[in-house]
Design a protein around this motif. Structure first.
Motif, mmCIF file in Angstrom:
data_model
loop_
_atom_site.group_PDB
_atom_site.id
_atom_site.type_symbol
_atom_site.label_atom_id
_atom_site.label_comp_id
_atom_site.label_asym_id
_atom_site.label_seq_id
_atom_site.Cartn_x
_atom_site.Cartn_y
_atom_site.Cartn_z
ATOM 1 N N ASP A 31 -3.249 -0.145 9.730
ATOM 2 C CA ASP A 31 -3.822 -0.569 8.456
ATOM 3 C C ASP A 31 -4.935 0.370 7.988
ATOM 4 O OD1 ASP A 31 -2.219 -2.918 8.190
ATOM 5 O OD2 ASP A 31 -3.548 -3.963 9.593
ATOM 6 N N VAL A 47 -4.078 1.548 -3.111
ATOM 7 C CA VAL A 47 -4.237 0.175 -2.650
ATOM 8 C C VAL A 47 -4.141 -0.736 -3.868
ATOM 9 C CG1 VAL A 47 -5.769 -1.458 -1.492
ATOM 10 C CG2 VAL A 47 -5.697 0.939 -0.745
ATOM 11 N N ALA A 96 -5.121 -6.640 -2.365
ATOM 12 C CA ALA A 96 -5.158 -6.250 -0.945
ATOM 13 C C ALA A 96 -6.530 -6.595 -0.379
ATOM 14 C CB ALA A 96 -4.889 -4.756 -0.804
ATOM 15 N N LYS A 137 -4.835 -4.062 3.756
ATOM 16 C CA LYS A 137 -3.495 -4.631 3.923
ATOM 17 C C LYS A 137 -3.248 -5.646 2.826
ATOM 18 C CE LYS A 137 -4.844 -8.090 7.372
ATOM 19 N NZ LYS A 137 -4.541 -8.628 8.678
ATOM 20 N N VAL A 138 -1.982 -5.817 2.516
ATOM 21 C CA VAL A 138 -1.548 -6.794 1.548
ATOM 22 C C VAL A 138 -1.102 -8.019 2.321
ATOM 23 C CG1 VAL A 138 0.093 -7.304 -0.300
ATOM 24 C CG2 VAL A 138 -0.852 -5.001 -0.067
ATOM 25 N N ILE A 150 0.858 -1.177 0.000
ATOM 26 C CA ILE A 150 0.000 0.000 0.000
ATOM 27 C C ILE A 150 0.898 1.233 0.000
ATOM 28 C CG2 ILE A 150 -1.649 1.296 1.404
ATOM 29 C CD1 ILE A 150 -2.731 -1.499 2.259
#
Length: 168
Positions: free
Chosen positions: A102, A46, A50, A166-167, A25
């Motif tokens: 996050d 993003v 994700a 979040k990834v 991100i």
């Protein structure tokens, strides 16, 4: 499908090409002001892949949950309500496997503080700054704030909704 695209895909497959992993991100920051990092981000990017969590607008909890809450004082001033709401949001995001770091987008809805006759932007920022741009969470968020005439109940001064990503 176009013949050129199809033949390119076949050639890539023959070479063993795979999809590139999702990038992280990207938080696009604003310039520092007076030697302090910007309170909010300019924007956030993003990547595909994700995971995203959208948290509905949250309101403050009563200061003393054992007593009936019938006045603004039972929920506190803007800063107190914002702290309560952000703590509630923290529990929600953590219960879904996310952290405050996050959070990428926040929308604030602020009712006028009867003592000020307008929204208490300083109060909400004071609460915000206990959660973002701090040693435990160096990240901040893209953010919007709106003064509204009223919220879901007459004793609320702050409602906050957030988006976290979040990834994996």
């Amino acid at each position: 499908m176009n013949k050129l695209v199809a033949s390119s895909l076949i050639a890539l497959a023959a070479l063993g090409a795979t999809a590139a992993p999702a990038a992280g991100i990207t938080r696009n920051t604003l310039p520092a002001t007076n030697g302090k990092p910007a309170r909010i981000l300019e924007s956030v990017e993003v990547p595909a892949g994700a995971t995203t969590l959208y948290v509905s607008g949250q309101l403050a909890s009563p200061i003393d949950p054992s007593k009936p809450a019938t006045t603004i004082a039972d929920f506190g001033d803007t800063k107190t309500q914002a702290l309560s709401t952000l703590n509630k949001i923290k529990k929600i995001v953590e219960s879904h496997g996310y952290a405050m770091s996050d959070i990428i987008k926040m929308t604030l809805f602020l009712a006028p503080d009867p003592k000020l006759g307008k929204m208490d932007f300083d109060g909400v920022n004071a609460a915000f700054e206990t959660f973002f741009n701090v040693p435990g969470n160096p990240n901040t968020v893209a953010r919007s704030a709106f003064q509204v005439s009223a919220l879901a109940g007459p004793n609320f001064l702050v409602e906050i909704e957030v988006t976290a990503a979040k990834v994996k």
